[in-house]
Design a protein around this motif. Sequence first.
Motif, mmCIF file in Angstrom:
data_model
loop_
_atom_site.group_PDB
_atom_site.id
_atom_site.type_symbol
_atom_site.label_atom_id
_atom_site.label_comp_id
_atom_site.label_asym_id
_atom_site.label_seq_id
_atom_site.Cartn_x
_atom_site.Cartn_y
_atom_site.Cartn_z
ATOM 1 N N LEU A 278 0.825 -1.216 0.000
ATOM 2 C CA LEU A 278 0.000 0.000 0.000
ATOM 3 C C LEU A 278 0.857 1.264 0.000
ATOM 4 C CD1 LEU A 278 -2.153 -2.115 0.540
ATOM 5 C CD2 LEU A 278 -3.204 -0.563 2.162
ATOM 6 N N VAL A 279 2.022 1.167 0.655
ATOM 7 C CA VAL A 279 2.947 2.291 0.634
ATOM 8 C C VAL A 279 3.583 2.388 -0.751
ATOM 9 C CG1 VAL A 279 5.138 3.160 1.549
ATOM 10 C CG2 VAL A 279 3.393 2.256 3.102
ATOM 11 N N GLN A 280 3.960 1.228 -1.295
ATOM 12 C CA GLN A 280 4.595 1.227 -2.616
ATOM 13 C C GLN A 280 3.642 1.754 -3.679
ATOM 14 O OE1 GLN A 280 6.236 -2.749 -3.052
ATOM 15 N NE2 GLN A 280 8.170 -2.112 -2.125
ATOM 16 N N LYS A 281 2.340 1.515 -3.496
ATOM 17 C CA LYS A 281 1.366 2.027 -4.461
ATOM 18 C C LYS A 281 1.015 3.494 -4.199
ATOM 19 C CE LYS A 281 -1.077 -2.101 -6.047
ATOM 20 N NZ LYS A 281 -0.939 -1.780 -7.489
ATOM 21 N N GLY A 282 1.516 4.005 -3.072
ATOM 22 C CA GLY A 282 1.265 5.406 -2.770
ATOM 23 C C GLY A 282 -0.091 5.659 -2.136
ATOM 24 N N TRP A 283 -0.764 4.612 -1.649
ATOM 25 C CA TRP A 283 -2.087 4.782 -1.044
ATOM 26 C C TRP A 283 -1.980 5.364 0.363
ATOM 27 C CZ3 TRP A 283 -5.085 -0.447 -2.161
ATOM 28 C CH2 TRP A 283 -5.166 -0.626 -3.546
ATOM 29 N N CYS B 6 25.201 6.804 -6.564
ATOM 30 C CA CYS B 6 25.291 5.340 -6.527
ATOM 31 C C CYS B 6 23.881 4.764 -6.564
ATOM 32 C CB CYS B 6 25.977 4.869 -5.246
ATOM 33 S SG CYS B 6 27.662 5.453 -5.113
ATOM 34 N N ILE B 7 23.621 3.875 -7.504
ATOM 35 C CA ILE B 7 22.323 3.216 -7.569
ATOM 36 C C ILE B 7 22.527 1.705 -7.536
ATOM 37 C CG2 ILE B 7 21.354 5.118 -8.921
ATOM 38 C CD1 ILE B 7 21.291 3.133 -11.340
ATOM 39 N N LYS B 8 21.444 0.979 -7.303
ATOM 40 C CA LYS B 8 21.534 -0.483 -7.301
ATOM 41 C C LYS B 8 20.357 -1.066 -8.051
ATOM 42 C CE LYS B 8 22.168 -4.536 -4.371
ATOM 43 N NZ LYS B 8 22.011 -5.118 -3.029
ATOM 44 N N GLN B 9 20.660 -2.066 -8.873
ATOM 45 C CA GLN B 9 19.582 -2.815 -9.515
ATOM 46 C C GLN B 9 19.170 -3.941 -8.573
ATOM 47 O OE1 GLN B 9 19.562 -3.494 -13.848
ATOM 48 N NE2 GLN B 9 19.561 -5.674 -13.376
ATOM 49 N N VAL B 10 17.894 -3.993 -8.255
ATOM 50 C CA VAL B 10 17.420 -4.950 -7.251
ATOM 51 C C VAL B 10 16.261 -5.774 -7.798
ATOM 52 C CG1 VAL B 10 18.089 -3.492 -5.291
ATOM 53 C CG2 VAL B 10 15.811 -3.256 -6.273
ATOM 54 N N PRO B 11 16.050 -6.967 -7.247
ATOM 55 C CA PRO B 11 14.840 -7.703 -7.638
ATOM 56 C C PRO B 11 13.626 -6.933 -7.129
ATOM 57 C CG PRO B 11 16.267 -9.029 -6.187
ATOM 58 C CD PRO B 11 16.826 -7.656 -6.223
ATOM 59 N N ASP B 12 12.565 -6.932 -7.895
ATOM 60 C CA ASP B 12 11.339 -6.274 -7.467
ATOM 61 C C ASP B 12 10.747 -7.128 -6.347
ATOM 62 O OD1 ASP B 12 8.984 -5.000 -7.103
ATOM 63 O OD2 ASP B 12 8.364 -5.061 -9.204
ATOM 64 N N SER B 13 11.108 -6.768 -5.102
ATOM 65 C CA SER B 13 10.830 -7.671 -3.983
ATOM 66 C C SER B 13 9.346 -7.915 -3.787
ATOM 67 C CB SER B 13 11.449 -7.132 -2.698
ATOM 68 O OG SER B 13 10.860 -5.899 -2.377
ATOM 69 N N ASN B 35 16.542 0.359 -7.565
ATOM 70 C CA ASN B 35 16.093 0.529 -6.188
ATOM 71 C C ASN B 35 15.295 1.839 -6.088
ATOM 72 O OD1 ASN B 35 15.992 0.203 -3.333
ATOM 73 N ND2 ASN B 35 17.633 1.732 -3.200
ATOM 74 N N PRO B 36 14.022 1.744 -5.693
ATOM 75 C CA PRO B 36 13.151 2.935 -5.781
ATOM 76 C C PRO B 36 13.687 4.149 -5.022
ATOM 77 C CG PRO B 36 11.871 0.977 -5.233
ATOM 78 C CD PRO B 36 13.309 0.561 -5.216
ATOM 79 N N TYR B 37 14.342 3.938 -3.879
ATOM 80 C CA TYR B 37 14.867 5.069 -3.114
ATOM 81 C C TYR B 37 15.956 5.809 -3.886
ATOM 82 C CZ TYR B 37 12.545 2.748 0.839
ATOM 83 O OH TYR B 37 11.631 2.176 1.669
#
Lengths: 371, 281
Positions: A278-283, B6-13, B35-37
């Motif tokens: 829900l956080v990842q979707k921005g809800w 610096c970025i990292k390619q990560v599995p979409d957990s 990595n989204p951050y």
Amino acid sequence: MADAPKTPPAKPQAGGRAASKKELPDHFKPYKHVWVFVEQERGQVHPVSWELLGEGRKLADKLDVDLAAVVLGPEGAETQHVVAEAFNYGADLAYLVADPLLRDYRNEPYTKAMTDLVNTYQPEILLLGATTLGRDLAGSVATTLKTGLTADSTELDVDDDKSLAATRPTFGGSLLCTIYTLNYRPQMATVRPRVMPMPERVERPVGKVITHPLGLVEDDIVTKVLDFLPARDAATSNLAYADVVVAGGMGLGSPENFQLVKQLATTLGAEYGCSRPLVQKGWVPSDRQIGQTGKTIRPKLYIAAGISGAIQHRVGVEGSDLIVAINTDKNAPIFDFAHVGLVADAIKLLPALTEAFRRRLSPHNRDKLAS
Amino acid sequence: MHIVVCIKQVPDSAQIRVHPVTNTIMRQGVPTIINPYDLFAVEEALRLRDTHGGEVTVLTMGPPSAEDSLRRVLSFGVDRAVLLTDRFFAGSDTLATTYALATAIKKIGETFGAPDIVFTGKQTIDGDTAQVGPGIAKRLDLRQLTYISKIDSVDTDAKEIVVERRSEAGVQVLKSQLPVLVAMLEGTNDLRRGTLEEAIAAARAEVVRWSAADAGIEDMQKCGLRGSPTIVKKVFAPSARSEKAAFIETEDQVPAEALIDEIFKRQPALEDDLSALASGY
């Protein structure tokens, strides 16, 4: 660039990491005792520090060594009070660096104070809270000391050969792993707030306090604190320390339906939260996320609505006294760790539950029942 | 101004699944993402470059396939992308990772100009340690500014930076000196999408590919498994609780009352607590 380690690291053997446990180098053998960093901000101790003293007590007893609190802060009564409290939460002794330069957290003087203490007094285990302060400090202390650091541990134990075994979720929270720091000292770990139970506070006299100088003047410190803006109460949730928590997950289907979670929470005087998607979707804002990468909670009652219960989430709620799960899928993993389960559509059940709680808890109704 | 991110390619957990029977990770077909951050760090770097001039170099350490992530940030308009890839890095923990990354950043400095700011994201979504930023800072002797919610100002002449840092109890406003390492919080800016022209240029752009030796890494004992003080002893699925959830069964279509009965049966003190709270309104 980095200095060479004092001894070459163990050569990995066939069979991978698990096989590479070796005899500790001689210069690390004097390292003893369990240390807990007691984190304070403007005189307020973060409760995770007491939780860690409780856990540190168990480790120290198993190892038959002392448990020490490490207090860094400005000179004065406030810091002395923190030292005294550390004894009430089980410390055998305290290391104190008191200096006006340690009033606000800054990485440079805090890292110096901590690494100097470690190098002088040589702890075997060093624990810190996985807070913004603790993680910032732990990362630079471990790199300075060239030792291992396990982040966000959910379980700590000592092995048969007295090594620290730190367990934490891995693979995005889908499995757990146990990590050792071999051939390096101290063994460092951070632990999130609320993962460990709060130990009982027992009034005890202040014991041995070892003071150590900071050895810095303000001009040595590049980073300056220009201002501190205390968080507005409305902006910070009390999720981690709430008695009742209601949370929603993907089973709610849409951001609008998350209101149903908030309504039940309001009725119960509870805090609300959510699972990671829900956080990842921005809800829902990220400070409401419950789980390994969000907040860990230990409420008396936790109601999870439409949450499937991945390990990521499980490790964040396992300390709750009573876990109630509502999910349409009777095979959802959340029913493996919930105490009470209800196979139902949360979207339909939540409004009914809110209404039923409201009736049940209304003073009018209570008076009627009592008479 | 030269900025290194610096970025990292990560599995979409979010898409990793555990096999229900064998309890092993099903990595097959799990897509990788940046990595989204880290995207907030890239965006902040581009904004500073657009304001103050200079260049943005993005660095990643990973398998050859991590080039995909670098192409993506090239399409956002970063000036240069460096892929640090070598089998010697396999099994690196955070201490070993920061040795490799810090050495590569030093090499980037010698080759393309010393960085004024090194950016990272708050943490990665696979390791979640938040240790790599502080580790790089320590190894390069940079000031470290973590959990940064806002960059208030950068003065390139005075070499000063003012930032807002989130702490547990509020926000610190900190002034520090360049060069500095900044770990950005999520949600700190609006991410840009590259233009079509930038996407086309990114597809054609050269990605600088360095081995450990190319990056100036001399001590292989500090890399990969050998350079990692932490050792993963075992990976396992948590054991199920001995007792499964007690399911509420009722004839009622919406069994709210039955659920509340069960809650208060198990936690009698809670009913008084909640009632006291409710009557306070």
